[in-house]
Design a protein around this motif. Structure first.
Motif, short mmCIF file in Angstrom:
data_model
loop_
_atom_site.label_atom_id
_atom_site.label_comp_id
_atom_site.label_asym_id
_atom_site.label_seq_id
_atom_site.Cartn_x
_atom_site.Cartn_y
_atom_site.Cartn_z
N ARG A 90 0.83 -1.21 0.00
CA ARG A 90 0.00 0.00 0.00
C ARG A 90 0.87 1.25 0.00
NH1 ARG A 90 -4.77 -1.60 4.36
NH2 ARG A 90 -5.74 -3.24 3.10
N GLN A 91 1.98 1.20 0.70
CA GLN A 91 2.91 2.33 0.71
C GLN A 91 3.37 2.67 -0.71
OE1 GLN A 91 6.45 1.81 3.22
NE2 GLN A 91 7.71 2.58 1.53
N ASP A 92 3.75 1.66 -1.48
CA ASP A 92 4.25 1.90 -2.84
C ASP A 92 3.19 2.56 -3.71
OD1 ASP A 92 6.60 0.74 -2.04
OD2 ASP A 92 6.16 -1.23 -2.90
N ILE A 93 1.95 2.07 -3.63
CA ILE A 93 0.87 2.63 -4.43
C ILE A 93 0.52 4.03 -3.96
CG2 ILE A 93 -1.53 2.33 -5.14
CD1 ILE A 93 -1.13 -0.68 -4.78
N PHE A 94 0.51 4.23 -2.64
CA PHE A 94 0.16 5.52 -2.07
C PHE A 94 1.14 6.60 -2.53
CE2 PHE A 94 -0.45 8.64 1.33
CZ PHE A 94 -1.82 8.60 1.51
N LEU A 95 2.43 6.32 -2.45
CA LEU A 95 3.44 7.30 -2.85
C LEU A 95 3.43 7.52 -4.36
CD1 LEU A 95 6.37 6.32 -0.46
CD2 LEU A 95 4.76 8.23 -0.24
N GLU A 96 3.09 6.51 -5.12
CA GLU A 96 2.97 6.67 -6.58
C GLU A 96 1.85 7.65 -6.91
OE1 GLU A 96 2.18 3.98 -10.59
OE2 GLU A 96 2.61 3.01 -8.67
N THR A 97 0.74 7.55 -6.17
CA THR A 97 -0.37 8.49 -6.38
C THR A 97 0.06 9.91 -6.03
OG1 THR A 97 -1.94 6.73 -5.79
CG2 THR A 97 -2.77 8.98 -5.78
N LEU A 98 0.80 10.06 -4.94
CA LEU A 98 1.31 11.38 -4.56
C LEU A 98 2.16 11.98 -5.68
CD1 LEU A 98 2.06 13.74 -2.70
CD2 LEU A 98 3.68 12.22 -1.55
N HIS A 99 3.05 11.19 -6.27
CA HIS A 99 3.91 11.71 -7.33
C HIS A 99 3.11 12.04 -8.59
CE1 HIS A 99 7.37 9.56 -5.13
NE2 HIS A 99 7.37 10.84 -4.82
N ASP A 100 2.05 11.31 -8.86
CA ASP A 100 1.17 11.64 -9.99
C ASP A 100 0.56 13.04 -9.80
OD1 ASP A 100 1.62 9.41 -11.45
OD2 ASP A 100 -0.37 8.53 -11.17
N ILE A 101 0.11 13.32 -8.58
CA ILE A 101 -0.49 14.63 -8.30
C ILE A 101 0.55 15.73 -8.44
CG2 ILE A 101 -1.73 16.01 -6.59
CD1 ILE A 101 -2.61 13.33 -5.31
N MET A 102 1.75 15.48 -7.94
CA MET A 102 2.82 16.47 -8.05
C MET A 102 3.17 16.74 -9.51
SD MET A 102 5.24 15.11 -4.94
CE MET A 102 6.62 16.13 -5.47
N ASN A 103 3.17 15.70 -10.33
CA ASN A 103 3.46 15.88 -11.76
C ASN A 103 2.38 16.72 -12.43
OD1 ASN A 103 5.83 14.41 -11.63
ND2 ASN A 103 4.84 12.47 -12.17
N TYR A 105 0.66 19.11 -11.15
CA TYR A 105 0.84 20.51 -10.77
C TYR A 105 2.28 21.00 -11.00
CZ TYR A 105 -3.78 20.79 -8.64
OH TYR A 105 -5.13 20.81 -8.44
N ASN A 106 3.13 20.13 -11.49
CA ASN A 106 4.55 20.45 -11.67
C ASN A 106 5.14 20.92 -10.33
OD1 ASN A 106 6.97 20.69 -13.09
ND2 ASN A 106 6.56 22.81 -13.70
N ASP A 107 4.78 20.18 -9.27
CA ASP A 107 5.21 20.53 -7.92
C ASP A 107 6.44 19.71 -7.52
OD1 ASP A 107 3.35 22.43 -7.37
OD2 ASP A 107 1.94 21.09 -6.38
N SER A 108 7.50 19.83 -8.25
CA SER A 108 8.68 19.03 -7.95
C SER A 108 9.50 19.62 -6.80
CB SER A 108 9.57 18.90 -9.18
OG SER A 108 9.94 20.19 -9.67
N ASP A 109 9.32 20.91 -6.53
CA ASP A 109 10.07 21.56 -5.46
C ASP A 109 9.30 21.50 -4.14
OD1 ASP A 109 12.05 22.24 -7.27
OD2 ASP A 109 11.09 24.17 -7.76
N GLY A 110 10.04 21.54 -3.05
CA GLY A 110 9.42 21.58 -1.74
C GLY A 110 8.89 20.23 -1.31
N SER A 111 8.26 20.24 -0.15
CA SER A 111 7.69 19.01 0.41
C SER A 111 6.17 19.06 0.30
CB SER A 111 8.11 18.87 1.87
OG SER A 111 7.58 17.69 2.43
N HIS A 112 5.60 17.95 -0.13
CA HIS A 112 4.15 17.86 -0.28
C HIS A 112 3.63 16.62 0.45
CE1 HIS A 112 4.18 21.07 -3.27
NE2 HIS A 112 5.29 20.50 -3.73
N THR A 113 2.38 16.70 0.85
CA THR A 113 1.79 15.60 1.63
C THR A 113 0.55 15.07 0.94
OG1 THR A 113 0.42 17.11 2.95
CG2 THR A 113 2.62 16.57 3.80
N PHE A 114 0.33 13.79 1.11
CA PHE A 114 -0.88 13.13 0.64
C PHE A 114 -1.39 12.30 1.81
CE2 PHE A 114 -2.93 9.79 -2.24
CZ PHE A 114 -4.01 10.60 -2.55
#
Length: 300
Positions: A90-103, A105-114
């Motif tokens: 679940r961790q792997d899928i959860f973090l993959e979803t977070l990176h999809d959202i960041m992509n 919004y082009n939010d590669s900088d800073g720290s983001h939470t999901f």
């Protein structure tokens, strides 16, 4: 990509018949993923709660699902090795979803939470509620409506997530089944081990204090503390008539597993009526009443 839970087998044992129970009882999972490293928080962590008590914890540091509190002493409640494997997937899928959202919004900088919060409730052996929601950087992102059933986007990027999570109709039906059938069965199984720690009760202690600023009104404060469970009805009366509080009632954790709450109101100068604090709680056979004693007033 499919919803965080639905691509994985759910480790459910058979439902265990229960004696008639009151409740309500709840099982809640809280997932948090971070895009950037942190010295304080792991990249991913999962916590489960039975009612308001922490039941088990998993994080990306040691990758172990471990029971907490009284459940550390209970044998057979869960296969923790298998649960660890499940949470890792679940961790792997959860973090993959977070990176999809960041992509998106082009939010590669800073720290983001999901974050994800999902679970179910039981009252008298019957399902009485369920919830499944996600948030990105603290704002509502997407939630599941089991009545439609469908994922409801609450953020522009969530429309992409919805399309992925509803790519096949079976995913939607599986989400509905999880909330309506599988989660309540899991909660029933946990309750077969957990009635004692979940059903304990402590009655409130109550005090009434007051203070008066020079030339101003008195302020009465009715405080209830060291009670469990959370539900309480606390109010003040003047000459046996219920008074509206000065501010909204709050119930907060005390830090020791119990709760505290208070109500506050103003008393005009010259008012000599009898004021009394009343507390109604499940651990009390009858309401607790404490009169205000003006001799205990503090001046500021």
């Amino acid at each position: 990509m499919v919803p965080v839970l639905l691509s994985l087998p759910l480790l459910l044992g058979p439902a265990i018949p229960q004696d008639t129970q009151a409740g309500p009882y709840s099982l809640t999972f809280l997932y948090t993923g971070l895009s950037g490293p942190s010295k304080v928080f792991p990249k991913f962590q999962a916590n489960a709660f039975l009612n308001d008590q922490a039941f088990f914890h998993y994080d990306s540091g040691d990758r172990k699902a471990e029971p907490l509190g009284p459940w550390t002493q209970m044998e057979g409640i869960e296969d923790w090795e298998k649960e660890s494997q499940l949470q890792k997937a679940r961790q792997d899928i959860f973090l993959e979803t977070l990176h999809d959202i960041m992509n998106y919004y082009n939010d590669s900088d800073g720290s983001h939470t999901f974050q994800g919060r999902f679970g179910c409730e039981l009252q008298d052996n019957r399902s009485s509620g369920a919830f499944w929601k996600y948030a990105y950087d603290g704002k509502d992102f997407i939630e599941f409506n089991k009545e439609i059933p469908a994922w409801i986007p609450m953020d522009p990027a969530a429309h992409n997530t919805k399309r992925k999570w509803e790519a096949e109709a079976v995913y939607v039906q599986r989400a509905k089944a999880y909330l309506e059938v599988e989660c309540p069965q899991m909660l029933q199984r946990y309750l077969s081990y957990s009635r004692k720690p979940l059903d304990w009760q402590d009655p409130p202690s109550v005090s009434v204090t007051s203070y008066k600023a020079p030339g101003g009104d008195r302020t009465l404060k009715c405080l209830a503390y060291d009670f469990y469970p959370r539900g309480i009805h606390l109010y003040l009366t003047r000459a046996d008539k219920v008074q509206d509080p000065q501010s909204a009632r709050e119930v907060l954790p005390s830090g020791n597993g119990t709760y505290l709450s208070w109500v506050v109101m103003k008393v005009p100068p010259g008012d000599r009526a009898a004021y009394t604090c009343h507390a109604e709680h499940g651990a009390l056979d009858q309401p607790l009443t404490v009169p205000w004693d003006e001799r205990q007033e503090t001046r500021v």
